[in-house]
Design an enzyme around this catalytic site. Structure first.
Site, short mmCIF file in Angstrom:
data_model
loop_
_atom_site.label_atom_id
_atom_site.label_comp_id
_atom_site.label_asym_id
_atom_site.label_seq_id
_atom_site.Cartn_x
_atom_site.Cartn_y
_atom_site.Cartn_z
CG MET A 22 78.40 37.89 27.57
SD MET A 22 79.52 38.60 26.36
CE MET A 22 78.96 40.28 26.31
CG HIS A 26 70.80 43.69 34.02
ND1 HIS A 26 69.78 43.19 33.26
CD2 HIS A 26 71.83 43.89 33.15
CE1 HIS A 26 70.14 43.12 31.99
NE2 HIS A 26 71.40 43.53 31.90
CG HIS A 29 71.32 39.08 32.78
ND1 HIS A 29 71.92 40.24 33.19
CD2 HIS A 29 71.86 38.79 31.56
CE1 HIS A 29 72.80 40.65 32.29
NE2 HIS A 29 72.78 39.79 31.28
CD GLN A 53 79.35 38.08 22.47
OE1 GLN A 53 79.13 36.87 22.46
NE2 GLN A 53 78.46 38.94 22.91
N GLY A 141 67.04 37.05 25.24
CA GLY A 141 66.27 38.27 25.43
C GLY A 141 65.97 38.98 24.11
CG ASP A 144 71.08 41.60 23.00
OD1 ASP A 144 71.95 42.41 22.69
OD2 ASP A 144 70.75 41.38 24.20
CD GLN A 147 72.74 37.71 21.37
OE1 GLN A 147 73.81 38.27 21.23
NE2 GLN A 147 72.19 37.55 22.55
CB ILE A 170 63.62 43.68 31.90
CG1 ILE A 170 63.04 42.27 31.84
CG2 ILE A 170 63.35 44.32 33.26
CD1 ILE A 170 61.53 42.18 31.98
NE ARG A 181 79.18 46.97 25.55
CZ ARG A 181 78.96 45.87 24.82
NH1 ARG A 181 77.74 45.53 24.49
NH2 ARG A 181 79.97 45.10 24.43
P1 AMP Z 1 74.38 39.64 27.95
O1 AMP Z 1 74.82 39.24 29.32
O2 AMP Z 1 74.29 41.10 27.74
O3 AMP Z 1 75.13 38.90 26.86
O4 AMP Z 1 72.88 39.14 27.83
C1 AMP Z 1 72.53 37.81 28.08
C2 AMP Z 1 71.10 37.61 27.72
O5 AMP Z 1 70.29 38.51 28.48
C3 AMP Z 1 70.78 37.88 26.24
O6 AMP Z 1 69.86 36.91 25.78
C4 AMP Z 1 70.17 39.26 26.28
O7 AMP Z 1 69.29 39.51 25.22
C5 AMP Z 1 69.42 39.21 27.60
N1 AMP Z 1 69.16 40.55 28.11
C6 AMP Z 1 70.07 41.52 28.39
N2 AMP Z 1 69.43 42.64 28.79
C7 AMP Z 1 68.10 42.38 28.76
C8 AMP Z 1 66.93 43.13 29.04
N3 AMP Z 1 66.98 44.40 29.44
N4 AMP Z 1 65.72 42.53 28.90
C9 AMP Z 1 65.65 41.24 28.48
N5 AMP Z 1 66.72 40.48 28.19
C10 AMP Z 1 67.92 41.03 28.32
#
Ligand code: AMP
Length: 271
Positions: A22, A26, A29, A53, A141, A144, A147, A170, A181
């Protein structure tokens, strides 16, 4: 990298590894992209803040959107074979989706309980992405974790050939799981107490074999609003019970701190 804004421009490429995000990227990702590169020469990253979502009272409108920075960051890790897909809302929702997806044995607990709309939204968007992209690999990741399990089950239930690959969490240098967030947080040091307490609890479980979570429950509730704090199975999400092998379980946490929803999970195999 090639940037694609329209689903009709997506090329048909074999053996794609897909990393959905999304945005507000960082190192979490970027680590998914590294994992993707292990599986394929051709990586496709998407940036799409998925309205389905978010509940009406959640942060869809204010969710951090930093597209220019994201593109610059991706240029440092993606090569010319790779694709950044930034679909429009019409690409994903040409018609207001009225279907409701549910995988009750995995979605009735943890985040699915406090955010009943959430997994329907995640399944809907990932299903649409898989239909558009036909990835061989889908990298998600473990941050989640629910998920990841729900999506793996969806992929198997529908019969997609895509392999869902988990990628480790990470954390920052003080152990806080990176999250878009986190940019909302004012007192980062106190937020980092949360993961410190969770790791201490995992350590307690190792040393005393006590799984009542009283230690973390008490400490956390003194400064944050706990949504859930539970030990659940790493495949079935069933609650831990005496006699089960603790190594098959994870400690799952979600809570509000400074009105920011934070989630984390730690495998008890790390004992
Ligand atoms: P998001 O942009 O938050 O929807 O996350 C996109 C993807 O990045 C999802 O598969 C998350 O689980 C993964 N993700 C977000 N933060 C982390 C993290 N700290 N370590 C590993 N994967 C992450």
């Amino acid at each position: 990298m090639k940037i694609i804004h329209n689903k009709n421009d997506l090329p048909k490429i074999e053996n794609l590894a897909f990393v959905p995000t999304m945005g507000n990227l960082h190192d979490g990702h970027l680590s998914l992209i590294k994992t993707a590169k292990k599986y394929s020469q051709n990586v496709i990253v998407s940036i799409f803040v998925n309205p389905a979502q978010f509940a009406p009272n959640e942060d869809f409108a204010t969710y951090p959107r930093t597209l220019n920075e994201d593109i610059s960051l991706l240029q440092t890790v993606l090569t010319e074979n790779d694709i950044l897909y930034i679909p429009t809302i019409e690409d994903i929702y040409p018609y207001p989706s009225k279907i409701w997806f549910d995988i009750p044995h995995l979605t009735n607990c943890l985040c699915g309980k406090s955010r009943p709309h959430f997994f329907n939204g995640v399944i809907t968007v990932l299903l649409k992405f898989i239909l558009q992209i036909s990835p061989t690999f889908l990298i998600l990741g473990e941050k989640d974790y629910q998920q990841f399990l729900v999506t793996s089950e969806m992929v198997k239930s529908i019969g997609f050939q895509t392999k869902v690959i988990p990628s480790p969490i990470i954390r920052n240098q003080n152990g806080l799981a990176l999250s878009s967030r986190n940019t909302y947080l004012k007192n980062l040091t106190q937020a980092e107490l949360i993961n410190k307490i969770l790791f201490e609890e995992v350590w307690n479980i190792k040393n005393s074999k006590k799984t009542d979570l009283l230690y973390s429950q008490t400490k956390l509730s003194s400064f944050c609003e706990i949504d859930y704090l539970e030990i659940r199975h790493n495949q079935t999400l069933e609650l831990f019970a005496e006699g089960k092998n603790v190594e098959d379980f994870r400690l799952f946490f979600a809570g509000r701190f400074e009105n920011v929803r934070l989630i984390d999970n730690i495998p008890l195999i790390q004992l």
